[in-house]
Design a protein around this motif. Structure first.
Motif, PDB file in Angstrom:
ATOM      1  N   ASP A   1     -34.570 -83.735-114.401  1.00 19.08           N
ATOM      2  CA  ASP A   1     -33.703 -84.368-113.410  1.00 19.08           C
ATOM      3  C   ASP A   1     -34.481 -84.698-112.130  1.00 19.08           C
ATOM      4  OD1 ASP A   1     -31.592 -84.158-115.163  1.00 19.08           O
ATOM      5  OD2 ASP A   1     -30.737 -82.366-114.222  1.00 19.08           O
ATOM      6  N   ASP A   2     -35.316 -83.768-111.690  1.00 20.61           N
ATOM      7  CA  ASP A   2     -36.112 -84.018-110.492  1.00 20.61           C
ATOM      8  C   ASP A   2     -37.118 -85.133-110.739  1.00 20.61           C
ATOM      9  OD1 ASP A   2     -34.802 -82.037-109.085  1.00 20.61           O
ATOM     10  OD2 ASP A   2     -36.285 -80.486-109.544  1.00 20.61           O
ATOM     11  N   ALA A   3     -37.682 -85.168-111.935  1.00 18.59           N
ATOM     12  CA  ALA A   3     -38.638 -86.225-112.262  1.00 18.59           C
ATOM     13  C   ALA A   3     -37.958 -87.587-112.235  1.00 18.59           C
ATOM     14  CB  ALA A   3     -39.260 -85.969-113.631  1.00 18.59           C
ATOM     15  N   ARG A   4     -36.776 -87.666-112.826  1.00 20.71           N
ATOM     16  CA  ARG A   4     -36.072 -88.950-112.845  1.00 20.71           C
ATOM     17  C   ARG A   4     -35.757 -89.419-111.419  1.00 20.71           C
ATOM     18  NH1 ARG A   4     -33.656 -91.283-117.059  1.00 20.71           N
ATOM     19  NH2 ARG A   4     -33.678 -89.311-118.230  1.00 20.71           N
ATOM     20  N   ALA A   5     -35.288 -88.493-110.579  1.00 19.96           N
ATOM     21  CA  ALA A   5     -34.984 -88.853-109.199  1.00 19.96           C
ATOM     22  C   ALA A   5     -36.243 -89.289-108.466  1.00 19.96           C
ATOM     23  CB  ALA A   5     -34.335 -87.665-108.483  1.00 19.96           C
ATOM     24  N   ALA A   6     -37.371 -88.611-108.737  1.00 16.70           N
ATOM     25  CA  ALA A   6     -38.627 -88.961-108.068  1.00 16.70           C
ATOM     26  C   ALA A   6     -39.135 -90.318-108.533  1.00 16.70           C
ATOM     27  CB  ALA A   6     -39.672 -87.883-108.324  1.00 16.70           C
ATOM     28  N   PHE A   7     -39.025 -90.607-109.822  1.00 16.78           N
ATOM     29  CA  PHE A   7     -39.417 -91.930-110.301  1.00 16.78           C
ATOM     30  C   PHE A   7     -38.529 -93.010-109.681  1.00 16.78           C
ATOM     31  CE2 PHE A   7     -41.620 -89.844-113.985  1.00 16.78           C
ATOM     32  CZ  PHE A   7     -42.843 -90.466-113.808  1.00 16.78           C
ATOM     33  N   ASP A   8     -37.236 -92.740-109.568  1.00 15.95           N
ATOM     34  CA  ASP A   8     -36.329 -93.717-108.953  1.00 15.95           C
ATOM     35  C   ASP A   8     -36.716 -93.977-107.500  1.00 15.95           C
ATOM     36  OD1 ASP A   8     -34.901 -93.948-111.289  1.00 15.95           O
ATOM     37  OD2 ASP A   8     -33.257 -92.626-110.667  1.00 15.95           O
ATOM     38  N   ARG A   9     -37.042 -92.902-106.746  1.00 14.74           N
ATOM     39  CA  ARG A   9     -37.448 -93.074-105.352  1.00 14.74           C
ATOM     40  C   ARG A   9     -38.736 -93.885-105.248  1.00 14.74           C
ATOM     41  NH1 ARG A   9     -35.806 -87.663-104.897  1.00 14.74           N
ATOM     42  NH2 ARG A   9     -37.969 -86.934-105.143  1.00 14.74           N
ATOM     43  N   ALA A  10     -39.680 -93.556-106.090  1.00 11.99           N
ATOM     44  CA  ALA A  10     -40.956 -94.263-106.048  1.00 11.99           C
ATOM     45  C   ALA A  10     -40.773 -95.736-106.400  1.00 11.99           C
ATOM     46  CB  ALA A  10     -41.954 -93.608-106.996  1.00 11.99           C
TER      47      ALA A  10
ATOM     48  N   GLU B   1     -44.069 -93.960-115.466  1.00 14.74           N
ATOM     49  CA  GLU B   1     -42.630 -93.910-115.681  1.00 14.74           C
ATOM     50  C   GLU B   1     -42.287 -94.167-117.148  1.00 14.74           C
ATOM     51  OE1 GLU B   1     -38.647 -95.590-113.493  1.00 14.74           O
ATOM     52  OE2 GLU B   1     -40.179 -97.065-114.035  1.00 14.74           O
ATOM     53  N   ALA B   2     -43.010 -95.087-117.778  1.00 19.66           N
ATOM     54  CA  ALA B   2     -42.755 -95.365-119.194  1.00 19.66           C
ATOM     55  C   ALA B   2     -43.022 -94.128-120.049  1.00 19.66           C
ATOM     56  CB  ALA B   2     -43.621 -96.531-119.658  1.00 19.66           C
ATOM     57  N   ASP B   3     -44.084 -93.402-119.743  1.00 15.21           N
ATOM     58  CA  ASP B   3     -44.364 -92.177-120.497  1.00 15.21           C
ATOM     59  C   ASP B   3     -43.228 -91.166-120.344  1.00 15.21           C
ATOM     60  OD1 ASP B   3     -46.761 -92.921-121.656  1.00 15.21           O
ATOM     61  OD2 ASP B   3     -47.990 -92.128-120.029  1.00 15.21           O
ATOM     62  N   PHE B   4     -42.700 -91.053-119.134  1.00 20.13           N
ATOM     63  CA  PHE B   4     -41.577 -90.140-118.924  1.00 20.13           C
ATOM     64  C   PHE B   4     -40.363 -90.578-119.735  1.00 20.13           C
ATOM     65  CE2 PHE B   4     -37.608 -89.411-116.458  1.00 20.13           C
ATOM     66  CZ  PHE B   4     -37.535 -88.034-116.610  1.00 20.13           C
ATOM     67  N   LEU B   5     -40.058 -91.857-119.702  1.00 20.81           N
ATOM     68  CA  LEU B   5     -38.894 -92.355-120.433  1.00 20.81           C
ATOM     69  C   LEU B   5     -39.077 -92.202-121.943  1.00 20.81           C
ATOM     70  CD1 LEU B   5     -38.177 -95.537-118.283  1.00 20.81           C
ATOM     71  CD2 LEU B   5     -36.782 -93.448-118.392  1.00 20.81           C
ATOM     72  N   LEU B   6     -40.299 -92.374-122.435  1.00 23.05           N
ATOM     73  CA  LEU B   6     -40.543 -92.153-123.861  1.00 23.05           C
ATOM     74  C   LEU B   6     -40.319 -90.687-124.217  1.00 23.05           C
ATOM     75  CD1 LEU B   6     -43.699 -94.401-124.359  1.00 23.05           C
ATOM     76  CD2 LEU B   6     -41.477 -94.741-125.462  1.00 23.05           C
ATOM     77  N   ASP B   7     -40.761 -89.791-123.346  1.00 17.64           N
ATOM     78  CA  ASP B   7     -40.521 -88.366-123.600  1.00 17.64           C
ATOM     79  C   ASP B   7     -39.040 -88.028-123.547  1.00 17.64           C
ATOM     80  OD1 ASP B   7     -43.155 -87.622-124.046  1.00 17.64           O
ATOM     81  OD2 ASP B   7     -43.543 -87.131-121.939  1.00 17.64           O
ATOM     82  N   GLN B   8     -38.274 -88.822-122.790  1.00 17.07           N
ATOM     83  CA  GLN B   8     -36.827 -88.610-122.705  1.00 17.07           C
ATOM     84  C   GLN B   8     -36.070 -89.344-123.815  1.00 17.07           C
ATOM     85  OE1 GLN B   8     -35.335 -86.480-120.257  1.00 17.07           O
ATOM     86  NE2 GLN B   8     -37.519 -85.973-120.255  1.00 17.07           N
ATOM     87  N   HIS B   9     -36.817 -89.956-124.727  1.00 15.03           N
ATOM     88  CA  HIS B   9     -36.218 -90.681-125.864  1.00 15.03           C
ATOM     89  C   HIS B   9     -35.344 -91.833-125.381  1.00 15.03           C
ATOM     90  CE1 HIS B   9     -37.742 -87.338-128.187  1.00 15.03           C
ATOM     91  NE2 HIS B   9     -37.048 -86.500-127.437  1.00 15.03           N
ATOM     92  N   GLU B  10     -35.891 -92.605-124.446  1.00 16.09           N
ATOM     93  CA  GLU B  10     -35.185 -93.764-123.902  1.00 16.09           C
ATOM     94  C   GLU B  10     -36.027 -95.026-124.084  1.00 16.09           C
ATOM     95  OE1 GLU B  10     -33.662 -93.091-119.922  1.00 16.09           O
ATOM     96  OE2 GLU B  10     -33.529 -90.925-120.306  1.00 16.09           O
ATOM     97  N   PRO B  11     -36.301 -95.417-125.323  1.00 12.83           N
ATOM     98  CA  PRO B  11     -37.168 -96.581-125.557  1.00 12.83           C
ATOM     99  C   PRO B  11     -36.597 -97.879-125.010  1.00 12.83           C
ATOM    100  CG  PRO B  11     -36.119 -95.887-127.596  1.00 12.83           C
ATOM    101  CD  PRO B  11     -35.844 -94.809-126.599  1.00 12.83           C
ATOM    102  N   ALA B  12     -35.272 -98.032-125.026  1.00 11.29           N
ATOM    103  CA  ALA B  12     -34.687 -99.289-124.534  1.00 11.29           C
ATOM    104  C   ALA B  12     -35.008 -99.495-123.052  1.00 11.29           C
ATOM    105  CB  ALA B  12     -33.177 -99.286-124.762  1.00 11.29           C
ATOM    106  N   ALA B  13     -35.011 -98.419-122.273  1.00 11.10           N
ATOM    107  CA  ALA B  13     -35.339 -98.528-120.854  1.00 11.10           C
ATOM    108  C   ALA B  13     -36.794 -98.948-120.669  1.00 11.10           C
ATOM    109  CB  ALA B  13     -35.074 -97.206-120.146  1.00 11.10           C
ATOM    110  N   VAL B  14     -37.676 -98.458-121.540  1.00 12.93           N
ATOM    111  CA  VAL B  14     -39.087 -98.842-121.456  1.00 12.93           C
ATOM    112  C   VAL B  14     -39.247-100.332-121.749  1.00 12.93           C
ATOM    113  CG1 VAL B  14     -41.389 -98.476-122.443  1.00 12.93           C
ATOM    114  CG2 VAL B  14     -39.861 -96.526-122.065  1.00 12.93           C
TER     115      VAL B  14
END
Length: 370
Positions: free
Chosen positions: A195-204, A222-235
């Protein structure tokens, strides 16, 4: 058929053209060469286009045989070596420069970054400390946090960055704040503070957009984080127009390959072939700038762990960041080659790095969790 797309026209490109004309008109004018080289390096970073680095090298070539060139020229030459992943050569150039001028802040900062890339966070921390009084608070704080985060002090680093990113004055230039913003997101992601990572990526991302910047490094992180979160569509949504950058194209392809629809699968197939051609071309030129990405390509898209492991080993001999360690261990696990992973396991013990994923991977290797 489109063979290549020219760089997008922009005020920066027009400024670069004018600087190039000034440098060419006065080929022995150090100030003109420096101005042109700095602009070319910045455009190379923003567009992830190594051709701009070649332009910068050409501008600085008249000083290649000079034993003690102007400090900024020596520093820029080191930066260009760093971009080619000639980290040892860059560090040697910086060592010589700092013998001449021990307090030269750009060289201290660049050497600290190279120490981090080569897996020596304690050496990096010494250079970060030497920056006190020579650089801005955001630069010093980000440098120190990056070093601490790889020495078993990730939470300390995150507290430092939280204070830094909250308290920094709006008057501080964005290029001095951007490292801290992205670094906070990366460390949170590495520590699996999702959750903190997502908020930090959003701020950046919001800060980068507000500054009108284009940061390929941030996009890939950010793409690596989203892939780890199983969110390929966002990538796919974020990177669909970033295919000129091999690092971004790899993440886009990984994301497409994970989506079930026919269009995504067809695009992934096309991009797998494109990446293969690009990696082959890089090897043919004798370059070693994408071995980490090619190892991941071979492991996750070509499903060839043995070939991927060979590249991961070669990459580890050049650079030793947490992501290099992760890919190395993933390859060793997939190839069932625990002995090959010993250098990474030793580095983990020496640095004391906190990275739950690395430790889980190590535990999958016989003796790795000991």
């Amino acid at each position: 058929m489109v063979l290549e797309r020219a760089a997008i026209s922009s005020p920066q490109l027009r400024e670069l053209k004018a600087a190039r004309m000034r440098a060419e008109a006065t080929p022995n004018d150090a100030a003109a060469a420096i101005a042109y080289a700095r602009l070319a390096i910045e455009l190379g970073r923003q567009q992830a286009d190594p051709r701009f680095y070649g332009n910068a090298e050409a501008a600085l070539a008249p000083w290649d045989a000079t034993p003690a060139p102007p400090l900024e020229i020596a520093w820029l030459r080191a930066v260009l070596r760093q971009q080619r992943h000639d980290f040892d050569g860059a560090r040697a150039e910086l060592d010589a420069l700092l013998q001449r001028e021990p307090a030269y802040a750009p060289a201290l900062l660049t050497r600290a970054v190279i120490h981090l890339v080569q897996g020596r966070p304690r050496d990096a921390q010494r250079d970060c400390t030497a920056l006190i009084g020579q650089a801005s608070v955001p630069i010093i704080g980000s440098c120190a946090a990056a070093a601490l985060s790889e020495q078993g002090q990730a939470e300390h680093a995150l507290r430092t960055l939280a204070a830094l990113n909250t308290q920094v004055s709006a008057g501080i230039p964005f290029d001095q704040r951007s490292w801290g913003l992205t670094l906070a997101a990366e460390i949170n992601a590495r520590m699996e503070h999702d959750d903190d990572a997502r908020a930090a990526f959003d701020r950046a991302r919001a800060a980068i957009a507000a500054a009108g910047d284009h940061d390929p490094y941030f996009q890939v992180a950010e793409a690596d984080f989203l892939l780890d979160q199983h969110e390929p569509a966002a990538v796919v949504e974020r990177l669909r127009n970033e295919t000129r950058n091999n690092n971004a194209l790899l993440r886009l392809t990984l994301a497409e390959s994970q989506l079930p629809d026919a269009a995504s699968q067809a695009s992934a197939k096309k991009h797998i072939e494109m990446l293969g051609e690009r990696f082959a071309a890089t090897r043919a030129r004798g370059e070693a700038t994408h071995r980490r990405e090619e190892a991941r390509y071979l492991l996750e898209l070509r499903h060839d762990p043995d070939a991927a492991l060979k590249l991961a080993v070669g990459n580890w001999n050049v650079q030793r960041e947490p992501l290099d360690a992760r890919i190395f261990l993933e390859c060793a696990v997939a190839a069932r080659a625990p002995d090959a992973a010993r250098p990474v396991l030793e580095w983990m013990k020496q640095t004391g790095i906190e990275d739950p994923r690395l430790h889980r991977l190590a535990a999958q290797l016989p003796g790795g969790g000991s």
